[in-house]
Motif scaffolding. Structure first.
Motif, PDB file in Angstrom:
ATOM      1  N   SER A  13     -36.076  -2.196 -22.161  1.00 17.14           N
ATOM      2  CA  SER A  13     -35.111  -2.170 -23.264  1.00 17.14           C
ATOM      3  C   SER A  13     -35.200  -3.469 -24.031  1.00 17.14           C
ATOM      4  CB  SER A  13     -33.693  -1.981 -22.722  1.00 17.14           C
ATOM      5  OG  SER A  13     -33.364  -3.035 -21.852  1.00 17.14           O
ATOM      6  N   GLY A  14     -35.193  -3.405 -25.331  1.00 15.29           N
ATOM      7  CA  GLY A  14     -35.154  -4.601 -26.150  1.00 15.29           C
ATOM      8  C   GLY A  14     -36.484  -5.106 -26.648  1.00 15.29           C
ATOM      9  N   GLY A  15     -37.587  -4.478 -26.365  1.00 19.18           N
ATOM     10  CA  GLY A  15     -38.869  -4.920 -26.894  1.00 19.18           C
ATOM     11  C   GLY A  15     -39.798  -5.423 -25.809  1.00 19.18           C
ATOM     12  N   ASP A  16     -40.892  -6.038 -26.244  1.00 17.98           N
ATOM     13  CA  ASP A  16     -41.926  -6.471 -25.310  1.00 17.98           C
ATOM     14  C   ASP A  16     -41.682  -7.864 -24.745  1.00 17.98           C
ATOM     15  OD1 ASP A  16     -43.278  -4.125 -25.536  1.00 17.98           O
ATOM     16  OD2 ASP A  16     -44.621  -4.836 -27.109  1.00 17.98           O
ATOM     17  N   ARG A  48     -42.749 -25.740 -19.474  1.00 18.54           N
ATOM     18  CA  ARG A  48     -42.627 -25.920 -20.934  1.00 18.54           C
ATOM     19  C   ARG A  48     -42.294 -24.624 -21.649  1.00 18.54           C
ATOM     20  NH1 ARG A  48     -46.347 -25.009 -24.644  1.00 18.54           N
ATOM     21  NH2 ARG A  48     -47.962 -24.849 -23.083  1.00 18.54           N
ATOM     22  N   ARG A  49     -42.964 -23.550 -21.294  1.00 25.49           N
ATOM     23  CA  ARG A  49     -42.844 -22.279 -22.008  1.00 25.49           C
ATOM     24  C   ARG A  49     -41.633 -21.472 -21.584  1.00 25.49           C
ATOM     25  NH1 ARG A  49     -46.276 -17.789 -20.154  1.00 25.49           N
ATOM     26  NH2 ARG A  49     -46.858 -19.512 -18.830  1.00 25.49           N
ATOM     27  N   ALA A  81     -37.159 -11.896 -21.036  1.00 24.05           N
ATOM     28  CA  ALA A  81     -36.205 -12.999 -21.148  1.00 24.05           C
ATOM     29  C   ALA A  81     -36.784 -14.230 -20.472  1.00 24.05           C
ATOM     30  CB  ALA A  81     -34.894 -12.610 -20.485  1.00 24.05           C
ATOM     31  N   PRO A  82     -36.559 -15.414 -21.034  1.00 26.62           N
ATOM     32  CA  PRO A  82     -37.090 -16.626 -20.401  1.00 26.62           C
ATOM     33  C   PRO A  82     -36.408 -16.888 -19.066  1.00 26.62           C
ATOM     34  CG  PRO A  82     -35.689 -17.194 -22.266  1.00 26.62           C
ATOM     35  CD  PRO A  82     -35.848 -15.709 -22.270  1.00 26.62           C
ATOM     36  N   ARG A  83     -37.131 -17.520 -18.172  1.00 24.42           N
ATOM     37  CA  ARG A  83     -36.572 -17.843 -16.863  1.00 24.42           C
ATOM     38  C   ARG A  83     -35.548 -18.962 -17.001  1.00 24.42           C
ATOM     39  NH1 ARG A  83     -40.467 -16.495 -12.398  1.00 24.42           N
ATOM     40  NH2 ARG A  83     -42.182 -15.460 -13.434  1.00 24.42           N
TER      41      ARG A  83
END
Length: 77
Positions: free
Chosen positions: A13-16, A75-76, A19-21
């Motif tokens: 749900s919500g796209g590809d 960083r990402r 969510a960031p960790r």
């Protein structure tokens, strides 16, 4: 299971974009990676001391790649 989804995973749900960790999880994973990199570094030093050039080189590359992956993860996100 459908033709477009061979493993039968439910649709996201919500796209590809995932969510960031959370920061604490990223830091913990980075800490684990630093420990693994230290082990690789120790193997590299021991291998070079025992005149095993190939093993030392591969372990050194493993240490560098582990640190690089940890830095990218922190960083990402």
């Amino acid at each position: 299971m459908t033709a477009g989804d061979p493993v039968g995973d439910p649709p996201r749900s919500g796209g590809d974009e995932a969510a960031p960790r959370p920061l604490i999880e990223r830091l913990a994973l980075g800490g684990i990676a630093i420990v693994v990199a230290a082990v690789f570094g120790g193997i590299a030093v021991a291998a070079f001391a025992g005149s095993e050039l190939f093993l030392g080189t591969m372990a050194g590359i493993g240490a560098l790649m582990t640190v690089w992956a940890a830095a990218g993860n922190i960083r990402r996100g």
